[in-house]
Design an enzyme around this catalytic site. Structure first.
Site, short mmCIF file in Angstrom:
data_model
loop_
_atom_site.label_atom_id
_atom_site.label_comp_id
_atom_site.label_asym_id
_atom_site.label_seq_id
_atom_site.Cartn_x
_atom_site.Cartn_y
_atom_site.Cartn_z
N GLY A 48 0.78 -1.23 0.00
CA GLY A 48 0.00 0.00 0.00
C GLY A 48 0.81 1.29 0.00
N HIS A 60 -0.01 1.98 -13.53
CA HIS A 60 0.79 0.89 -14.11
C HIS A 60 2.24 1.35 -14.18
CE1 HIS A 60 1.60 -2.73 -16.41
NE2 HIS A 60 2.33 -1.99 -17.22
N GLU A 83 -10.26 -4.06 -21.48
CA GLU A 83 -8.95 -4.45 -22.00
C GLU A 83 -7.87 -4.17 -20.96
OE1 GLU A 83 -5.83 -3.24 -25.58
OE2 GLU A 83 -7.84 -2.35 -25.52
N GLU A 101 5.10 6.96 -9.62
CA GLU A 101 3.81 6.48 -9.12
C GLU A 101 3.26 7.34 -7.99
OE1 GLU A 101 3.45 2.24 -8.40
OE2 GLU A 101 5.19 1.87 -9.68
#
Length: 209
Positions: free
Chosen positions: A12, A110, A149, A181
């Site tokens: 996390g 991602h 997708e 990120e």
């Protein structure tokens, strides 16, 4: 106030970045209402509890069928009246009924510059192993909307990260998290909370603030 739910399978760290940015005001007009993990031992659940956020463990293993799990998962999300669902390292295939119900209201982080090193089988360290094997000089992270997708939804934000000589997958993973990120995901949530994002012709459009 944007009501946010975060789904996570592991430690996390991205969740913590969101919590911290809400705390210091970098994310405005948003609150995390729920954290869900498929792993009851995930440290992400403890991070949520420490921040006073409801934390729920929901594992497919605890249900007699995948359909039963999907139903429980959707009931949990719906009960919290979420405006946005954030996938922050959630290694579970989403229920098919989630896509029409939460269209353009689910985002994922991602750890690559999509369309490189993405799609089925590319997650966690596998992404960084592939990047190093290919010898790219730049990698990074992508925040995108989620659709049927895998990693194929409209791209919202991307940030590049340098690949350095001597990098291992673990070292590169850490740098991508720290430099991309943990920056992008709070930024994306703040943009959405501010009403500055729309999806048009399959592309995410950011309006000037």
């Amino acid at each position: 106030m944007l009501r946010v739910g975060v789904c996570v399978s592991g430690g996390g760290t991205n969740l913590q970045a969101i919590i911290d940015r809400i705390g210091d005001g970098a994310i405005e007009n948003a609150s995390i209402e729920l954290v869900v993990s498929n792993n009851k031992n995930a440290y992400a659940l403890e991070r949520a509890r420490q921040a006073g956020i409801e934390a729920v463990a929901l594992s497919p293993r605890d249900y007699e069928s995948r359909e039963a799990f999907h139903e429980a998962f959707m009931e949990t999300l719906d009960a919290h009246r979420l405006d946005l669902v954030v996938l922050a390292g959630f290694l579970v295939i989403l229920p098919p009924q989630m896509f029409p119900r939460y269209e353009n209201r689910v985002i994922n982080i991602h750890p690559s510059l999509i369309p490189s090193f993405c799609g089925t089988g590319f997650y966690g360290l596998k992404v960084h192993e592939a990047a190093l094997k290919r010898g790219v000089k730049l990698t990074g992270a992508t925040v995108h909307f989620v659709n049927e997708e895998t990693d194929g939804g409209p791209i919202l934000l991307q940030k590049s990260v340098e690949v350095k000589d001597g990098d291992t997958p673990e070292i590169l993973q850490r740098r991508v998290m720290e430099e991309a990120e943990w920056v992008l995901l709070p930024q994306a949530i703040n943009l959405i909370a501010g009403g500055r994002v729309r999806v048009e012709d399959g592309k995410a459009v950011i309006e000037e603030g």
